[in-house]
Design an enzyme around this catalytic site. Sequence first.
Site, short mmCIF file in Angstrom:
data_model
loop_
_atom_site.label_atom_id
_atom_site.label_comp_id
_atom_site.label_asym_id
_atom_site.label_seq_id
_atom_site.Cartn_x
_atom_site.Cartn_y
_atom_site.Cartn_z
N ASP A 49 0.78 -1.25 0.00
CA ASP A 49 0.00 0.00 0.00
C ASP A 49 0.81 1.30 0.00
OD1 ASP A 49 -1.55 -2.10 0.86
OD2 ASP A 49 -2.24 -1.15 2.68
N GLU A 231 -10.48 -2.18 4.46
CA GLU A 231 -9.13 -1.68 4.73
C GLU A 231 -8.96 -0.30 4.10
OE1 GLU A 231 -6.49 -5.73 4.85
OE2 GLU A 231 -6.84 -4.98 2.83
C1 FRU Z 1 -3.93 -3.54 2.74
C2 FRU Z 1 -3.29 -3.99 4.05
C3 FRU Z 1 -3.63 -3.01 5.16
C4 FRU Z 1 -2.50 -3.21 6.12
C5 FRU Z 1 -1.34 -3.47 5.20
C6 FRU Z 1 -0.31 -4.43 5.73
O1 FRU Z 1 -3.30 -4.03 1.61
O2 FRU Z 1 -3.71 -5.29 4.36
O3 FRU Z 1 -4.91 -3.20 5.73
O4 FRU Z 1 -2.30 -2.11 6.95
O5 FRU Z 1 -1.88 -3.97 3.99
O6 FRU Z 1 0.82 -4.46 4.92
#
Ligand code: FRU
Length: 516
Positions: A49, A231
């Site tokens: 992300d 998320e």
């Molecule tokens: C989304 C996610 C978020 C988390 C991160 C962990 O892709 O699952 O919810 O904070 O990636 O790397």
Amino acid sequence: MRLSLPIILLLFVGCKQPADPGQTLAKSMMNEKHRPQFHFTPAANWMNDPNGMVYHKGEYHLFYQYYPHGNVWGPMHWGHAVTKDLIRWEHLPIALYPDSLGYIFSGSAVVDHKNTSGFGTLDNPPLVSIYTYHDPEQEKAGRIDYQTQGIAYSLDHGRTWTKYDKNPVLKNPGIKDFRDPKVFWYEKTQTWIMILAVLDHVQLFTSTDLKEWKKISEFGADQGSHGGVWECPDLFPLFVDGKEKWVMLVSLNNGAPNGGSGTQYFIGSFNGITFKNENPKDKILWIDYGKDNYAGVTWSDVPKEDGRRLFIGWMSNWNYANVVPTTVWRSAMTTPRELKLMNTPSGSRLISIPVTEIKSLYGKQSKQEAQTITASLDLTSEITRDSQYELMIDFDTLTNQGFSIELSNAINEKLIVTYTPAQNRLSVDRTMAGNHDFSSDFSGVHSVQREIQRGISSLRLIVDCSSIELFADDGLTVITELVFPSEVFGNLKLHAAENETLKINRITITELKRIW
Ligand code: FRU
């Protein structure tokens, strides 16, 4: 000085530790197989992300979920890069490392202009990042309260970060998925608002100093898509016809329209406490219908004079992100996009358009005016740089004719974009587009039924060597897809549907230079 073998070995192992692995991108890397030529990639290792995007003193910051010791997801850090033009990046050292409270998961960053946190001064307001701690020890121990929120600040334009010594600032209330804070300043009440993803909904919190947070509302348990856990939310205002509306982005994994990870959005109002959806609760809206645009959020603090709402997404999908056939690095970001609202017969909708700065990559351009295609038009000779170009097609009238765009290479691997008027569908077929045996979920025809009932007026396709981004209906219909051809797609053809004549006003093919 003579060193004993164990010491030499130790030093060697020490050197291998990528202190800040390849944060300088060597020019030679641009020739690595499948390495994007103008999309953001880390020099080496794993990325997911985008995080903490904030504009400050002439720089757009991009932090990102980063594992510096391998090419698959691992203990998360925040990688860091800055850009002045949203296109060319300067890679910087890792900003946040895991600590005793856990890995550093996704989150946001703001300029604390009024120094509400007290971390800086009014003359030198701090940059404050707000992120999720994910405690792997607690998780292993079988607890469910292992995700909390922490903050860190920087007084030197994001170059170095100090974690707040009283972290976490928001404890876990006993919910396993409690993460990805996005914080913004709400003028009317002069407070900070945090939107947080909590399992199957979002929660809103407020604070006056970024340190103490109070819950004010919830949204979404009975709204929109629930194919997977929620998320990376975002909440921001946009204007349409002079009227302010609020847009909420929520990524979810799984449950996307073409499988796996995807980002839905809601439009409505926000009064400083609650968000109200203006659409029926079961209306599901997607920012992108391709398989490869996830966890995207928008930049904070873009200057008012600019006024744009700028977005970037992670160009992958959890269904196969860890196994895509790239080595050295894994994952790229989408082209940065501007988000706007547009009025349609079915109501306001969110549109995405590549930022105008992409024009700074423009090279040679070829224009074909007034074309009538009865079978196929070969455009291969118009492409001056095989792996990177922008294709714009302006149709004669709103076309109700079917057509396809075929990108191919000498060994007959091909990617096909098709418009099927009978079903009003746009699709991207990557079943014959090269390597897909790394995951049974990668290959496929990914399509969208357009919400617009009339024909297509124009199409824009942004091609890099391992992705395509398709924008139709002024950015309402978007498909972002990865692709891993054995050789780049140097051939381009336009086909009319069988027994039909396709009339085109203008085809523009523009070379996109590399950013290396
Ligand atoms: C989304 C996610 C978020 C988390 C991160 C962990 O892709 O699952 O919810 O904070 O990636 O790397």
